[in-house]
Design a protein around this motif. Structure first.
Motif, PDB file in Angstrom:
ATOM      1  N   ARG A  77     -23.617  10.649   0.540  1.00 49.42           N
ATOM      2  CA  ARG A  77     -24.510   9.762   1.581  1.00 49.42           C
ATOM      3  C   ARG A  77     -24.572  10.660   2.712  1.00 49.42           C
ATOM      4  N   VAL A  78     -23.549  11.353   3.046  1.00 54.88           N
ATOM      5  CA  VAL A  78     -23.526  12.207   4.524  1.00 54.88           C
ATOM      6  C   VAL A  78     -24.572  13.347   4.267  1.00 54.88           C
ATOM      7  N   TRP A 105     -27.090  13.596   1.974  1.00 55.87           N
ATOM      8  CA  TRP A 105     -28.236  13.171   2.157  1.00 55.87           C
ATOM      9  C   TRP A 105     -29.012  12.727   3.452  1.00 55.87           C
ATOM     10  N   SER A 106     -27.823  11.894   4.235  1.00 56.62           N
ATOM     11  CA  SER A 106     -28.369  11.690   5.522  1.00 56.62           C
ATOM     12  C   SER A 106     -28.432  12.793   6.345  1.00 56.62           C
ATOM     13  N   THR A 118     -31.656  14.426   5.542  1.00 56.50           N
ATOM     14  CA  THR A 118     -33.086  13.788   5.898  1.00 56.50           C
ATOM     15  C   THR A 118     -33.133  14.160   7.367  1.00 56.50           C
ATOM     16  N   VAL A 119     -32.274  14.235   8.232  1.00 55.69           N
ATOM     17  CA  VAL A 119     -32.418  14.429   9.741  1.00 55.69           C
ATOM     18  C   VAL A 119     -32.847  15.994   9.729  1.00 55.69           C
ATOM     19  N   TYR A 141     -36.494  15.773   8.270  1.00 50.10           N
ATOM     20  CA  TYR A 141     -37.704  14.771   8.732  1.00 50.10           C
ATOM     21  C   TYR A 141     -37.321  14.540  10.332  1.00 50.10           C
ATOM     22  N   LEU A 142     -36.521  14.860  10.901  1.00 47.52           N
ATOM     23  CA  LEU A 142     -36.263  14.447  12.265  1.00 47.52           C
ATOM     24  C   LEU A 142     -36.726  15.492  13.222  1.00 47.52           C
ATOM     25  N   TYR A 143     -37.572  15.475  14.025  1.00 48.72           N
ATOM     26  CA  TYR A 143     -38.023  16.584  15.154  1.00 48.72           C
ATOM     27  C   TYR A 143     -38.420  15.673  16.348  1.00 48.72           C
ATOM     28  N   ASP A 144     -37.947  15.811  17.354  1.00 48.45           N
ATOM     29  CA  ASP A 144     -38.168  15.147  18.427  1.00 48.45           C
ATOM     30  C   ASP A 144     -38.439  15.901  19.626  1.00 48.45           C
ATOM     31  N   TYR A 163     -31.696  14.662  21.554  1.00 49.08           N
ATOM     32  CA  TYR A 163     -31.900  15.584  20.269  1.00 49.08           C
ATOM     33  C   TYR A 163     -33.422  16.066  20.270  1.00 49.08           C
ATOM     34  N   ASP A 190     -29.023  20.355  17.594  1.00 51.92           N
ATOM     35  CA  ASP A 190     -28.476  19.476  18.394  1.00 51.92           C
ATOM     36  C   ASP A 190     -27.592  18.458  17.595  1.00 51.92           C
ATOM     37  N   PHE A 191     -27.942  17.936  16.491  1.00 56.92           N
ATOM     38  CA  PHE A 191     -27.100  17.239  15.808  1.00 56.92           C
ATOM     39  C   PHE A 191     -25.843  17.804  15.022  1.00 56.92           C
ATOM     40  N   LEU A 196     -20.378  20.484   6.527  1.00 58.39           N
ATOM     41  CA  LEU A 196     -21.176  19.852   5.427  1.00 58.39           C
ATOM     42  C   LEU A 196     -20.694  20.564   4.037  1.00 58.39           C
TER      43      LEU A 196
END
Lengths: 164, 152
Positions: free
Chosen positions: B79-80, B82-83, B86-87, B90-93, B100, B105-106, B116
């Motif tokens: 799960r970690v 995968w999570s 996913t960040v 897909y995650l860009y801010d 973040y 940054d994560f 990981l």
């Protein structure tokens, strides 16, 4: 009429709160009508229509469990949502910080396993995902456009009494 | 349907990619996260096929199955991975006022291999080898070799 950019981005979010009503913990949505619609829509999306009544009851139990889990971790959490993602329920937790926290992630995994093995939640498939502290726009893509339930911050250490 | 060894072959390809990226891990933390996840995915599928004869074809059913006995010990690592991937994917801010902005940054680039690969992928491999893979699968799997990784 406001432009698309000016429309409230949180219009589709229903906030949930947990209340202590005469010793019983109940989940109180900020908008009961919208909450009812979203639950019905979630049931359709999750293909649980034939189990509607049981699913609604299990959802109430689930929400209480999630509030209990959140109540001891709000120092680490900024926001928490329930949504639908990839055909299942998703518990999206936005942390206060941006960095990965190993213990927090293990706690989330334990929560998922606990729920998956709860005999009273046999209709619930929930996966948790934690996100670092991000803007509403970045978060938006992780939330189903119709199913956005926010866990409110009333009394974060426990359910508060109705009327307080 | 893919066999256990088919999945192991794919896992080994991901492992080769991981070793290649590890040499430049400070430049490609997102890719390391993603490839580590995909290696884990193939190991999980190999475990499913070896142990119960059938795999999964989508993420939701795979996650559901992992949450149940006897696979739960793999779930917390999977799960970690995968999570985090996913960040990474897909995650860009680009809102400057938030903490973040990008994957680094994560998870800082110098921590990706340790947090990981060593603390999630390696244990998941160990569980698969100990409990689920066949003898042929165990022999064929190229596991993460921690001493080969550029970790301080």
């Amino acid at each position: 009429m406001s432009s698309i950019e000016e429309r409230p981005k949180n219009r589709n979010i229903v906030q949930l709160d947990w209340l202590d009503v005469d010793g019983q913990v109940v989940i109180s949505p900020s908008d009961g009508d919208r909450y009812g619609l979203k639950v019905r829509r979630a049931i359709e999306l999750l293909q649980k229509t034939q189990y509607r009544d049981d699913f609604e009851k299990q959802l109430q139990i689930l929400n209480k469990l999630l509030f209990q889990w959140l109540s001891t971790r709000w120092d680490d959490i900024d926001k928490a949502f329930m949504t639908v993602r990839d055909g299942d329920l998703a518990f999206i937790v936005v942390t206060q910080n941006d960095e990965y926290n190993e213990q927090f992630e293990d706690d989330l995994s334990e929560l998922d396993i606990q729920i998956a093995n709860d005999v009273d939640l046999n209709l619930i498939n929930l996966t948790s995902i934690s996100l670092p502290s991000v803007s509403a726009e970045a978060l938006d893509s992780f939330l189903h456009k119709e199913i956005r339930l926010s866990f409110g911050n009333g009394d974060r250490t426990g359910p508060h009494h109705a009327g307080e | 349907m893919a066999t256990e060894l088919d999945h192991i072959t794919l896992a080994n390809k991901n492992n080769a990619a991981l070793l290649y990226l590890a040499k430049k891990h400070t430049e490609y933390p997102e890719w390391i996260s993603t490839v580590a996840f995909y290696k884990a995915l193939q190991i999980v599928e190999a475990s499913f096929v070896a142990h119960s004869g059938v795999g999964c074809h989508d993420h939701p059913s795979r996650l559901r199955r992992l949450r149940e006995a006897p696979y739960q010990s793999m779930y917390k690592h999977f799960r970690v991975l995968w999570s985090a991937s996913t960040v990474a994917r897909y995650l860009y801010d680009n809102q400057s006022q938030n903490k973040y902005a990008s994957f680094e940054d994560f998870m800082p680039a110098d921590k990706v291999l340790k947090m990981l690969v060593c603390r999630r992928l390696l244990p998941l491999e160990g569980i698969a080898v100990q409990h689920f893979l066949s003898d042929k699968g165990k022999e064929a799997l190229k596991k993460v070799h921690k001493p080969s990784l550029p970790i301080n």
